[in-house]
Design a protein around this motif. Structure first.
Motif, PDB file in Angstrom:
ATOM      1  N   SER A 122       0.821  -1.207   0.000  1.00 42.48           N
ATOM      2  CA  SER A 122       0.000   0.000   0.000  1.00 42.48           C
ATOM      3  C   SER A 122       0.856   1.257   0.000  1.00 42.48           C
ATOM      4  CB  SER A 122      -0.949   0.004   1.200  1.00 42.48           C
ATOM      5  OG  SER A 122      -0.230   0.004   2.403  1.00 42.48           O
ATOM      6  N   LEU A 123       1.991   1.229   0.677  1.00 47.44           N
ATOM      7  CA  LEU A 123       2.890   2.379   0.688  1.00 47.44           C
ATOM      8  C   LEU A 123       3.508   2.594  -0.682  1.00 47.44           C
ATOM      9  CD1 LEU A 123       4.297   4.592   2.350  1.00 47.44           C
ATOM     10  CD2 LEU A 123       6.083   2.925   2.863  1.00 47.44           C
ATOM     11  N   THR A 142      -1.465   2.230   7.355  1.00 47.29           N
ATOM     12  CA  THR A 142      -2.500   2.235   8.387  1.00 47.29           C
ATOM     13  C   THR A 142      -2.006   3.037   9.587  1.00 47.29           C
ATOM     14  OG1 THR A 142      -1.689   0.214   9.422  1.00 47.29           O
ATOM     15  CG2 THR A 142      -3.363  -0.030   7.692  1.00 47.29           C
ATOM     16  N   LYS A 143      -2.949   3.508  10.376  1.00 43.50           N
ATOM     17  CA  LYS A 143      -2.614   4.286  11.565  1.00 43.50           C
ATOM     18  C   LYS A 143      -1.765   3.444  12.522  1.00 43.50           C
ATOM     19  CE  LYS A 143      -4.858   7.321  14.883  1.00 43.50           C
ATOM     20  NZ  LYS A 143      -6.154   7.841  15.354  1.00 43.50           N
ATOM     21  N   LYS A 144      -2.103   2.176  12.626  1.00 46.50           N
ATOM     22  CA  LYS A 144      -1.369   1.257  13.504  1.00 46.50           C
ATOM     23  C   LYS A 144       0.094   1.136  13.065  1.00 46.50           C
ATOM     24  CE  LYS A 144      -1.493  -3.568  14.991  1.00 46.50           C
ATOM     25  NZ  LYS A 144      -2.169  -4.847  14.821  1.00 46.50           N
ATOM     26  N   ALA A 145       0.328   1.005  11.764  1.00 45.56           N
ATOM     27  CA  ALA A 145       1.694   0.882  11.251  1.00 45.56           C
ATOM     28  C   ALA A 145       2.480   2.174  11.469  1.00 45.56           C
ATOM     29  CB  ALA A 145       1.664   0.528   9.770  1.00 45.56           C
ATOM     30  N   MET A 185      -4.424   5.440   5.910  1.00 48.85           N
ATOM     31  CA  MET A 185      -5.555   4.717   5.341  1.00 48.85           C
ATOM     32  C   MET A 185      -6.205   3.850   6.409  1.00 48.85           C
ATOM     33  SD  MET A 185      -3.437   1.981   2.985  1.00 48.85           S
ATOM     34  CE  MET A 185      -4.772   0.908   2.608  1.00 48.85           C
ATOM     35  N   ASP A 186      -7.477   3.546   6.207  1.00 52.82           N
ATOM     36  CA  ASP A 186      -8.200   2.696   7.147  1.00 52.82           C
ATOM     37  C   ASP A 186      -7.741   1.254   7.016  1.00 52.82           C
ATOM     38  OD1 ASP A 186      -9.747   4.680   8.239  1.00 52.82           O
ATOM     39  OD2 ASP A 186     -11.400   4.401   6.822  1.00 52.82           O
ATOM     40  N   GLU A 187      -7.804   0.556   8.123  1.00 54.61           N
ATOM     41  CA  GLU A 187      -7.465  -0.872   8.137  1.00 54.61           C
ATOM     42  C   GLU A 187      -8.407  -1.639   7.205  1.00 54.61           C
ATOM     43  OE1 GLU A 187      -4.700  -3.493   9.912  1.00 54.61           O
ATOM     44  OE2 GLU A 187      -5.071  -1.523  10.734  1.00 54.61           O
ATOM     45  N   LYS A 188      -9.671  -1.196   7.125  1.00 57.63           N
ATOM     46  CA  LYS A 188     -10.663  -1.842   6.255  1.00 57.63           C
ATOM     47  C   LYS A 188     -10.258  -1.748   4.790  1.00 57.63           C
ATOM     48  CE  LYS A 188     -13.718   0.682   8.301  1.00 57.63           C
ATOM     49  NZ  LYS A 188     -14.916   1.478   8.494  1.00 57.63           N
TER      50      LYS A 188
END
Length: 136
Positions: free
Chosen positions: A64-65, A72-75, A122-125
């Protein structure tokens, strides 16, 4: 030319190993190592590069990057926290070196600005839906 390809192959395999370890251990970032592995495999072997692009390690951490979709926010939080802890350790160790501390603060601020404003969140979804659409 064979020596250069061999160098890239060895560096790519080493980077892949460190990236795989970084995906498991929270103190070792995986993204820079996996990006280096992708670059090295591109320079050394088309077949190895194609294989690497199909691995879950690449798809879950970098795809994705690389596509410009973001992280993702988590990453992002994981990377920021690991770098902050690492730089804090360096900051503490440089008690007597003021210029070293100033450089570390500058690099840390640039790192934060890059991940907060430079990399899309981006959202995890979206990541899950994108991975599902590719497998169909």
């Amino acid at each position: 030319m064979k020596i250069k390809k061999g160098f890239y192959l060895i560096l790519g395999c080493l980077s892949l190993a460190l990236g795989a370890i970084g995906a498991i251990l929270p103190m070792l970032p995986c993204a820079p190592f996996l990006l280096l592995a992708a670059f090295c495999f591109t320079k050394s072997s088309d077949r190895l590069h194609a294989w690497f692009m199909q691995t879950k390690l690449y798809q879950n951490n970098l795809e994705s990057l690389v596509k410009g979709q973001g992280m993702t926010k988590k990453a992002k939080l994981r990377i920021i926290s690991i770098v902050t802890i690492t730089m804090l350790f360096g900051f503490i160790m440089m008690r007597a070196t003021t210029i070293g501390r100033v450089v570390l603060i500058f690099v840390w601020i640039c790192h934060l600005l890059y991940f907060v404003f430079g990399v899309k969140t981006m959202d995890e979804k979206d990541l899950v839906n994108d991975n599902k659409s590719q497998t169909m």
